[in-house]
Design a protein around this motif. Structure first.
Motif, PDB file in Angstrom:
ATOM      1  N   VAL A   1       0.837  -1.205   0.000  1.00 31.39           N
ATOM      2  CA  VAL A   1       0.000   0.000   0.000  1.00 31.39           C
ATOM      3  C   VAL A   1       0.872   1.255   0.000  1.00 31.39           C
ATOM      4  O   VAL A   1       0.570   2.236  -0.698  1.00 31.39           O
ATOM      5  N   ILE A   2       1.947   1.237   0.770  1.00 29.63           N
ATOM      6  CA  ILE A   2       2.849   2.401   0.797  1.00 29.63           C
ATOM      7  C   ILE A   2       3.499   2.598  -0.569  1.00 29.63           C
ATOM      8  O   ILE A   2       3.584   3.719  -1.078  1.00 29.63           O
ATOM      9  N   PHE A   3       3.934   1.507  -1.202  1.00 30.84           N
ATOM     10  CA  PHE A   3       4.535   1.627  -2.529  1.00 30.84           C
ATOM     11  C   PHE A   3       3.527   2.148  -3.547  1.00 30.84           C
ATOM     12  O   PHE A   3       3.905   2.853  -4.499  1.00 30.84           O
ATOM     13  N   ALA A   4       2.261   1.813  -3.362  1.00 29.07           N
ATOM     14  CA  ALA A   4       1.230   2.252  -4.308  1.00 29.07           C
ATOM     15  C   ALA A   4       1.037   3.763  -4.306  1.00 29.07           C
ATOM     16  O   ALA A   4       0.417   4.313  -5.221  1.00 29.07           O
ATOM     17  N   THR A   5       1.562   4.448  -3.279  1.00 25.54           N
ATOM     18  CA  THR A   5       1.456   5.911  -3.250  1.00 25.54           C
ATOM     19  C   THR A   5       2.492   6.585  -4.143  1.00 25.54           C
ATOM     20  O   THR A   5       2.496   7.814  -4.252  1.00 25.54           O
ATOM     21  N   ILE A   6       3.351   5.802  -4.798  1.00 25.55           N
ATOM     22  CA  ILE A   6       4.434   6.387  -5.589  1.00 25.55           C
ATOM     23  C   ILE A   6       3.944   7.326  -6.697  1.00 25.55           C
ATOM     24  O   ILE A   6       4.605   8.332  -6.977  1.00 25.55           O
ATOM     25  N   PRO A   7       2.782   7.079  -7.349  1.00 25.50           N
ATOM     26  CA  PRO A   7       2.354   8.048  -8.363  1.00 25.50           C
ATOM     27  C   PRO A   7       2.071   9.428  -7.767  1.00 25.50           C
ATOM     28  O   PRO A   7       2.414  10.450  -8.380  1.00 25.50           O
ATOM     29  N   LEU A   8       1.454   9.469  -6.586  1.00 24.38           N
ATOM     30  CA  LEU A   8       1.146  10.758  -5.975  1.00 24.38           C
ATOM     31  C   LEU A   8       2.419  11.454  -5.494  1.00 24.38           C
ATOM     32  O   LEU A   8       2.550  12.677  -5.620  1.00 24.38           O
ATOM     33  N   ILE A   9       3.356  10.681  -4.924  1.00 19.34           N
ATOM     34  CA  ILE A   9       4.640  11.258  -4.511  1.00 19.34           C
ATOM     35  C   ILE A   9       5.380  11.791  -5.739  1.00 19.34           C
ATOM     36  O   ILE A   9       5.934  12.897  -5.723  1.00 19.34           O
ATOM     37  N   SER A  10       5.372  11.020  -6.821  1.00 20.46           N
ATOM     38  CA  SER A  10       6.036  11.445  -8.044  1.00 20.46           C
ATOM     39  C   SER A  10       5.364  12.670  -8.650  1.00 20.46           C
ATOM     40  O   SER A  10       6.038  13.525  -9.248  1.00 20.46           O
ATOM     41  N   ALA A  11       4.045  12.742  -8.515  1.00 15.71           N
ATOM     42  CA  ALA A  11       3.330  13.911  -9.035  1.00 15.71           C
ATOM     43  C   ALA A  11       3.792  15.170  -8.319  1.00 15.71           C
ATOM     44  O   ALA A  11       4.034  16.212  -8.942  1.00 15.71           O
ATOM     45  N   PHE A  12       3.923  15.102  -6.988  1.00 15.12           N
ATOM     46  CA  PHE A  12       4.384  16.259  -6.229  1.00 15.12           C
ATOM     47  C   PHE A  12       5.833  16.614  -6.582  1.00 15.12           C
ATOM     48  O   PHE A  12       6.153  17.780  -6.829  1.00 15.12           O
ATOM     49  N   LEU A  13       6.694  15.593  -6.620  1.00 16.08           N
ATOM     50  CA  LEU A  13       8.103  15.842  -6.936  1.00 16.08           C
ATOM     51  C   LEU A  13       8.264  16.355  -8.364  1.00 16.08           C
ATOM     52  O   LEU A  13       9.106  17.220  -8.638  1.00 16.08           O
TER      53      LEU A  13
ATOM     54  N   SER B   1      -2.166  15.813 -15.031  1.00 19.20           N
ATOM     55  CA  SER B   1      -3.565  15.994 -15.421  1.00 19.20           C
ATOM     56  C   SER B   1      -4.485  15.423 -14.353  1.00 19.20           C
ATOM     57  O   SER B   1      -4.083  14.600 -13.513  1.00 19.20           O
ATOM     58  N   GLN B   2      -5.716  15.864 -14.379  1.00 21.81           N
ATOM     59  CA  GLN B   2      -6.711  15.345 -13.437  1.00 21.81           C
ATOM     60  C   GLN B   2      -6.896  13.848 -13.636  1.00 21.81           C
ATOM     61  O   GLN B   2      -7.090  13.098 -12.681  1.00 21.81           O
ATOM     62  N   THR B   3      -6.802  13.408 -14.888  1.00 18.46           N
ATOM     63  CA  THR B   3      -6.986  11.983 -15.193  1.00 18.46           C
ATOM     64  C   THR B   3      -5.951  11.115 -14.494  1.00 18.46           C
ATOM     65  O   THR B   3      -6.281  10.092 -13.881  1.00 18.46           O
ATOM     66  N   VAL B   4      -4.667  11.515 -14.563  1.00 12.06           N
ATOM     67  CA  VAL B   4      -3.614  10.697 -13.978  1.00 12.06           C
ATOM     68  C   VAL B   4      -3.689  10.715 -12.456  1.00 12.06           C
ATOM     69  O   VAL B   4      -3.393   9.711 -11.793  1.00 12.06           O
ATOM     70  N   LEU B   5      -4.120  11.837 -11.880  1.00  4.36           N
ATOM     71  CA  LEU B   5      -4.277  11.892 -10.421  1.00  4.36           C
ATOM     72  C   LEU B   5      -5.413  10.987  -9.959  1.00  4.36           C
ATOM     73  O   LEU B   5      -5.297  10.282  -8.952  1.00  4.36           O
ATOM     74  N   VAL B   6      -6.528  11.000 -10.705  1.00  5.05           N
ATOM     75  CA  VAL B   6      -7.656  10.126 -10.355  1.00  5.05           C
ATOM     76  C   VAL B   6      -7.251   8.664 -10.503  1.00  5.05           C
ATOM     77  O   VAL B   6      -7.539   7.826  -9.637  1.00  5.05           O
ATOM     78  N   ALA B   7      -6.546   8.348 -11.607  1.00  3.62           N
ATOM     79  CA  ALA B   7      -6.104   6.973 -11.825  1.00  3.62           C
ATOM     80  C   ALA B   7      -5.155   6.526 -10.720  1.00  3.62           C
ATOM     81  O   ALA B   7      -5.205   5.378 -10.263  1.00  3.62           O
ATOM     82  N   SER B   8      -4.295   7.429 -10.262  1.00  2.00           N
ATOM     83  CA  SER B   8      -3.351   7.096  -9.182  1.00  2.00           C
ATOM     84  C   SER B   8      -4.092   6.808  -7.885  1.00  2.00           C
ATOM     85  O   SER B   8      -3.772   5.848  -7.165  1.00  2.00           O
ATOM     86  N   ALA B   9      -5.090   7.635  -7.577  1.00  2.00           N
ATOM     87  CA  ALA B   9      -5.883   7.427  -6.360  1.00  2.00           C
ATOM     88  C   ALA B   9      -6.644   6.105  -6.428  1.00  2.00           C
ATOM     89  O   ALA B   9      -6.728   5.366  -5.437  1.00  2.00           O
TER      90      ALA B   9
ATOM     91  N   THR C   1      10.120   3.800  -1.159  1.00  3.68           N
ATOM     92  CA  THR C   1       9.215   4.375  -2.162  1.00  3.68           C
ATOM     93  C   THR C   1       9.683   5.751  -2.600  1.00  3.68           C
ATOM     94  O   THR C   1       9.668   6.084  -3.793  1.00  3.68           O
ATOM     95  N   LEU C   2      10.128   6.556  -1.643  1.00 10.90           N
ATOM     96  CA  LEU C   2      10.628   7.895  -1.954  1.00 10.90           C
ATOM     97  C   LEU C   2      11.885   7.809  -2.833  1.00 10.90           C
ATOM     98  O   LEU C   2      12.047   8.605  -3.769  1.00 10.90           O
ATOM     99  N   CYS C   3      12.757   6.855  -2.556  1.00  9.21           N
ATOM    100  CA  CYS C   3      13.960   6.678  -3.376  1.00  9.21           C
ATOM    101  C   CYS C   3      13.586   6.329  -4.816  1.00  9.21           C
ATOM    102  O   CYS C   3      14.203   6.829  -5.770  1.00  9.21           O
TER     103      CYS C   3
ATOM    104  N   ALA D   1       6.935  12.027 -14.914  1.00 15.78           N
ATOM    105  CA  ALA D   1       7.271  11.228 -13.737  1.00 15.78           C
ATOM    106  C   ALA D   1       6.052  10.504 -13.162  1.00 15.78           C
ATOM    107  O   ALA D   1       6.117   9.329 -12.811  1.00 15.78           O
ATOM    108  N   VAL D   2       4.924  11.200 -13.063  1.00 13.95           N
ATOM    109  CA  VAL D   2       3.748  10.604 -12.433  1.00 13.95           C
ATOM    110  C   VAL D   2       3.205   9.446 -13.272  1.00 13.95           C
ATOM    111  O   VAL D   2       2.714   8.451 -12.725  1.00 13.95           O
ATOM    112  N   GLU D   3       3.298   9.524 -14.599  1.00 12.98           N
ATOM    113  CA  GLU D   3       2.813   8.440 -15.442  1.00 12.98           C
ATOM    114  C   GLU D   3       3.725   7.223 -15.329  1.00 12.98           C
ATOM    115  O   GLU D   3       3.252   6.083 -15.309  1.00 12.98           O
TER     116      GLU D   3
END
Length: 290
Positions: free
Chosen positions: A101-113, A123-131, A159-161, A233-235
């Motif tokens: 579950v923690i690793f699954a947050t990588i798209p949102l962390i990558s989106a911020f970074l 895009s809103q689409t990639v954020l929704v898909a990540s969630a 995950t951050l690395c 990065a987020v994709e």
């Protein structure tokens, strides 16, 4: 190269990397050795495989990739090694569910970074898909509360690395990623080697360890390096989450272990989220090309 074609190649390579990485569960069950021994074998033989790829692709110029390594390459290697050590440490201190579950947050962390360092606005689409992908992984793992705080922290560091390594590639597209991955894989394997039980390794185990390193490490890192520089990065991070639902699929096919309903539902949600994003992004690319 045509931008749309370049983007499609990025999708293909990162998806292929996620598929190869998803074989980790299969090899872990197949090899049946302690974790340090498996990671040591994966790292060392993965480095050997990457070195062969480097020599084939660069010919006599291959030493230059290692000799000319600079600060960016050193940062990437440090992230690979630290991420592997943190991941290994987290396995004994928190549950598999929390790790996933923690690793699954990588798209949102990558989106911020990606926004902070690259000014890539997701895009809103990639954020929704990540969630949605995070929700799917949480369902697969049962929303467990059996993790330990120190293990969860180490899992987050790993995950951050991973997320930061994606950013490094995007910031420096010309970085010698394959050479860096080769060094990082070797160092990760050598770090685990003192804790490995080599006396338990049979010739059959040895062969499996070679395959583990060549497929799961060398092939995965090579494909990832080819794809991650072509995508936001987020994709890249979102598509990498395909690793989680595919892993139990290979175990089921190889060992006949039937997945439970929540694994099927959660895995279907993750797959659906990634497919939804890919389809929508392809349509957007097609419209932009008109």
């Amino acid at each position: 190269m045509d931008p749309r074609r370049d983007y499609q190649l990025g999708l293909f390579f990162v998806m292929a990397a996620a598929i190869t990485w998803s074989s980790a569960g299969f090899f872990t069950r197949l090899i049946d050795l302690d974790y340090p021994t498996m990671i040591a074998g994966r790292g060392i033989f993965g480095a050997l495989g990457l070195f062969i790829v480097i020599v084939i692709m660069n010919g006599r110029k291959w030493p230059r990739l290692f000799i000319t390594m600079g600060r960016n390459e050193a940062i990437y290697i440090a992230l690979v090694v630290l991420g592997m050590i943190a991941f290994i440490g987290s396995l004994g201190l928190t549950s598999v569910a929390h790790n996933a579950v923690i690793f699954a947050t990588i798209p949102l962390i990558s989106a911020f970074l990606g926004w902070f360092f690259l000014r890539e606005i997701p895009s809103q689409t990639v954020l929704v898909a990540s969630a949605v992908a995070i929700l799917g992984v949480a369902i697969m793992m049962g929303f467990g509360f059996d993790g330990g705080l120190s293990g969860d922290i180490l899992s987050f560091v790993a995950t951050l690395c991973m997320a930061l390594s994606i950013i490094i590639i995007r910031l420096n597209p010309t970085i010698a990623i394959t050479a860096c991955a080769c060094v990082g894989s070797l160092v990760s394997g050598l770090v685990c080697l003192p804790f490995a039980d080599l006396s338990a390794v049979t010739p059959t185990h040895f062969g499996y360890l070679v395959l583990f390193g060549l497929l799961n490490s060398a092939a995965g890192l090579t494909l990832f390096s080819l794809g991650s520089r072509r995508l936001p990065a987020v994709e890249t991070a979102l598509i990498s989450t395909l690793d989680t639902p595919l892993s139990p699929l290979w175990v089921w096919l190889a060992f006949g272990e039937t997945a439970g309903p929540q694994t099927l539902v959660g895995g279907g949600i993750v797959l659906g989220a990634v497919v939804m994003h890919v389809v929508i992004s392809q349509r957007r690319q097609a419209r932009a090309a008109i």
